[in-house]
Structures are given as C-alpha cells and as structure tokens.
Design a protein around this motif. Structure first.
Motif, PDB file in Angstrom:
ATOM      1  N   MET A  69       0.840  -1.181   0.000  1.00  0.00           N
ATOM      2  CA  MET A  69       0.000   0.000   0.000  1.00  0.00           C
ATOM      3  C   MET A  69       0.886   1.246   0.000  1.00  0.00           C
ATOM      4  SD  MET A  69      -3.050   0.741   2.617  1.00  0.00           S
ATOM      5  CE  MET A  69      -3.685   2.343   2.859  1.00  0.00           C
ATOM      6  N   ALA A  70       0.540   2.200  -0.851  1.00  0.00           N
ATOM      7  CA  ALA A  70       1.329   3.426  -0.971  1.00  0.00           C
ATOM      8  C   ALA A  70       1.116   4.317   0.250  1.00  0.00           C
ATOM      9  CB  ALA A  70       0.932   4.180  -2.225  1.00  0.00           C
ATOM     10  N   GLU A  71       2.169   4.974   0.649  1.00  0.00           N
ATOM     11  CA  GLU A  71       2.107   5.881   1.789  1.00  0.00           C
ATOM     12  C   GLU A  71       1.361   7.149   1.397  1.00  0.00           C
ATOM     13  OE1 GLU A  71       5.615   8.141   3.723  1.00  0.00           O
ATOM     14  OE2 GLU A  71       5.545   6.143   4.645  1.00  0.00           O
ATOM     15  N   ILE A  72       0.517   7.655   2.281  1.00  0.00           N
ATOM     16  CA  ILE A  72      -0.232   8.888   2.031  1.00  0.00           C
ATOM     17  C   ILE A  72       0.722  10.073   2.195  1.00  0.00           C
ATOM     18  CG2 ILE A  72      -2.134  10.348   2.824  1.00  0.00           C
ATOM     19  CD1 ILE A  72      -3.456   7.786   3.883  1.00  0.00           C
ATOM     20  N   PRO A  73       0.706  11.023   1.246  1.00  0.00           N
ATOM     21  CA  PRO A  73       1.580  12.199   1.362  1.00  0.00           C
ATOM     22  C   PRO A  73       1.274  13.021   2.619  1.00  0.00           C
ATOM     23  CG  PRO A  73       0.622  12.049  -0.834  1.00  0.00           C
ATOM     24  CD  PRO A  73      -0.065  11.021   0.014  1.00  0.00           C
ATOM     25  N   THR A  74       2.276  13.707   3.117  1.00  0.00           N
ATOM     26  CA  THR A  74       2.119  14.512   4.332  1.00  0.00           C
ATOM     27  C   THR A  74       1.498  15.884   4.066  1.00  0.00           C
ATOM     28  OG1 THR A  74       4.367  15.348   4.124  1.00  0.00           O
ATOM     29  CG2 THR A  74       4.047  13.398   5.515  1.00  0.00           C
ATOM     30  N   LYS A  75       1.541  16.354   2.828  1.00  0.00           N
ATOM     31  CA  LYS A  75       1.095  17.714   2.510  1.00  0.00           C
ATOM     32  C   LYS A  75      -0.319  18.032   2.995  1.00  0.00           C
ATOM     33  CE  LYS A  75       1.171  21.081  -1.233  1.00  0.00           C
ATOM     34  NZ  LYS A  75       1.507  21.280  -2.644  1.00  0.00           N
ATOM     35  N   PRO A  76      -1.328  17.177   2.761  1.00  0.00           N
ATOM     36  CA  PRO A  76      -2.661  17.538   3.243  1.00  0.00           C
ATOM     37  C   PRO A  76      -2.741  17.642   4.773  1.00  0.00           C
ATOM     38  CG  PRO A  76      -2.699  15.353   2.224  1.00  0.00           C
ATOM     39  CD  PRO A  76      -1.348  15.942   1.998  1.00  0.00           C
ATOM     40  N   ALA A  85      -3.019  21.232   9.553  1.00  0.00           N
ATOM     41  CA  ALA A  85      -2.398  21.664  10.808  1.00  0.00           C
ATOM     42  C   ALA A  85      -2.076  23.157  10.784  1.00  0.00           C
ATOM     43  CB  ALA A  85      -1.130  20.849  11.074  1.00  0.00           C
ATOM     44  N   LEU A  86      -1.533  23.646   9.678  1.00  0.00           N
ATOM     45  CA  LEU A  86      -1.219  25.076   9.573  1.00  0.00           C
ATOM     46  C   LEU A  86      -2.491  25.918   9.585  1.00  0.00           C
ATOM     47  CD1 LEU A  86       1.708  25.033   7.011  1.00  0.00           C
ATOM     48  CD2 LEU A  86       1.791  25.798   9.392  1.00  0.00           C
ATOM     49  N   PHE A  87      -3.534  25.433   8.915  1.00  0.00           N
ATOM     50  CA  PHE A  87      -4.818  26.128   8.929  1.00  0.00           C
ATOM     51  C   PHE A  87      -5.323  26.267  10.365  1.00  0.00           C
ATOM     52  CE2 PHE A  87      -9.420  25.795   9.242  1.00  0.00           C
ATOM     53  CZ  PHE A  87      -9.826  26.885   8.497  1.00  0.00           C
ATOM     54  N   GLU A  88      -5.343  25.163  11.090  1.00  0.00           N
ATOM     55  CA  GLU A  88      -5.837  25.168  12.468  1.00  0.00           C
ATOM     56  C   GLU A  88      -4.992  26.085  13.359  1.00  0.00           C
ATOM     57  OE1 GLU A  88      -6.524  22.014  16.088  1.00  0.00           O
ATOM     58  OE2 GLU A  88      -6.753  21.286  14.037  1.00  0.00           O
ATOM     59  N   TRP A  89      -3.676  26.036  13.192  1.00  0.00           N
ATOM     60  CA  TRP A  89      -2.781  26.886  13.982  1.00  0.00           C
ATOM     61  C   TRP A  89      -3.051  28.359  13.694  1.00  0.00           C
ATOM     62  CZ3 TRP A  89       0.983  30.461  12.775  1.00  0.00           C
ATOM     63  CH2 TRP A  89       1.789  30.871  13.835  1.00  0.00           C
ATOM     64  N   CYS A  90      -3.208  28.715  12.412  1.00  0.00           N
ATOM     65  CA  CYS A  90      -3.491  30.110  12.047  1.00  0.00           C
ATOM     66  C   CYS A  90      -4.782  30.593  12.697  1.00  0.00           C
ATOM     67  CB  CYS A  90      -3.609  30.262  10.530  1.00  0.00           C
ATOM     68  SG  CYS A  90      -2.046  30.225   9.645  1.00  0.00           S
ATOM     69  N   VAL A  91      -5.841  29.796  12.563  1.00  0.00           N
ATOM     70  CA  VAL A  91      -7.142  30.173  13.124  1.00  0.00           C
ATOM     71  C   VAL A  91      -7.069  30.291  14.644  1.00  0.00           C
ATOM     72  CG1 VAL A  91      -9.540  29.433  13.419  1.00  0.00           C
ATOM     73  CG2 VAL A  91      -8.446  29.252  11.176  1.00  0.00           C
ATOM     74  N   ASP A  92      -6.437  29.323  15.296  1.00  0.00           N
ATOM     75  CA  ASP A  92      -6.330  29.339  16.759  1.00  0.00           C
ATOM     76  C   ASP A  92      -5.561  30.545  17.277  1.00  0.00           C
ATOM     77  OD1 ASP A  92      -7.748  26.974  16.849  1.00  0.00           O
ATOM     78  OD2 ASP A  92      -6.026  25.719  17.400  1.00  0.00           O
ATOM     79  N   ASN A  93      -4.646  31.073  16.467  1.00  0.00           N
ATOM     80  CA  ASN A  93      -3.824  32.199  16.893  1.00  0.00           C
ATOM     81  C   ASN A  93      -4.295  33.539  16.337  1.00  0.00           C
ATOM     82  OD1 ASN A  93      -1.406  31.248  18.579  1.00  0.00           O
ATOM     83  ND2 ASN A  93      -1.611  29.697  16.981  1.00  0.00           N
ATOM     84  N   GLY A  94      -5.460  33.556  15.693  1.00  0.00           N
ATOM     85  CA  GLY A  94      -6.028  34.808  15.213  1.00  0.00           C
ATOM     86  C   GLY A  94      -5.460  35.295  13.897  1.00  0.00           C
ATOM     87  N   LEU A 153     -15.958  24.531   4.222  1.00  0.00           N
ATOM     88  CA  LEU A 153     -14.574  24.173   3.904  1.00  0.00           C
ATOM     89  C   LEU A 153     -14.335  22.692   4.173  1.00  0.00           C
ATOM     90  CD1 LEU A 153     -11.636  25.007   3.165  1.00  0.00           C
ATOM     91  CD2 LEU A 153     -11.302  25.483   5.602  1.00  0.00           C
ATOM     92  N   GLN A 154     -13.839  21.990   3.179  1.00  0.00           N
ATOM     93  CA  GLN A 154     -13.463  20.584   3.291  1.00  0.00           C
ATOM     94  C   GLN A 154     -12.009  20.458   2.841  1.00  0.00           C
ATOM     95  OE1 GLN A 154     -15.496  17.920   4.315  1.00  0.00           O
ATOM     96  NE2 GLN A 154     -16.878  19.551   4.919  1.00  0.00           N
ATOM     97  N   MET A 155     -11.143  20.052   3.742  1.00  0.00           N
ATOM     98  CA  MET A 155      -9.728  19.886   3.414  1.00  0.00           C
ATOM     99  C   MET A 155      -9.416  18.396   3.431  1.00  0.00           C
ATOM    100  SD  MET A 155      -8.072  23.072   5.508  1.00  0.00           S
ATOM    101  CE  MET A 155      -6.560  23.177   4.575  1.00  0.00           C
ATOM    102  N   GLY A 156      -9.603  17.748   2.294  1.00  0.00           N
ATOM    103  CA  GLY A 156      -9.367  16.320   2.182  1.00  0.00           C
ATOM    104  C   GLY A 156      -7.926  16.015   1.805  1.00  0.00           C
TER     105      GLY A 156
END
Length: 86
Positions: free
Chosen positions: A1-8, A13-22, A59-62
């Motif tokens: 089975m192919a490994e899922i890329p880390t980019k999504p 994670a960056l989206f959540e961090w940005c929102v949490d920090n205003g 927003l859906q970030m798949g």
C-alpha cells in the motif's frame, strides 16, 4: 500500500494553527485545468485565496482536494483545488 503524502496533513495543521492564533490563513494556488476557481481573479496562472472561517463556507480539506464556497464580487462560487496545486 502506498504511503499517504504529508502535505494535506500539514495544510490542515497550519490552517488550524493560524485560526487558533487569530491569523488569516491563505493558500497560494497554481491554476490549471483541474483547478476550479474564478478565472477573472487569476494572475499569471496563480491565485491567492483567503480560507479563513469568515471568508469561506463548507470548507473541506481532504487528502486530494480543498473544497469550499466563497463570494467573489458578491457572487457565491464553488471552489475546488487539488492539494498538489497548493
């Protein structure tokens, strides 16, 4: 089975961090035939999009696509961006 890329996962994670920090999260997108964005806002084959919770709806970030609806010039548009284009 192919490994899922880390980019999504990193994008979410960056989206959540940005929102949490205003901060306002944005994505820079390379536009091609697989990208669904308003063509009139594309410059030099790219578009910069504000994806903050108050700027987008459903927003859906798949793992393959980022999808949402947003208003451009007061008109609601459906946006679909392949993760590879971000």
């Amino acid at each position: 089975m192919a490994e899922i890329p880390t980019k999504p996962y990193l994008l979410r994670a960056l989206f959540e961090w940005c929102v949490d920090n205003g901060y306002t999260p944005h994505v820079a997108v390379k536009v091609d035939s697989k990208t669904q964005v308003p063509a009139e806002y594309v410059k030099s084959g790219e578009i910069l999009l504000n994806i903050s919770p108050n700027a987008v709806h459903k927003l859906q970030m798949g793992n393959e696509l980022v999808e949402f609806s947003a208003r451009f010039g007061g008109v609601a548009r459906q946006i679909a961006i392949p993760i590879a284009n971000i």
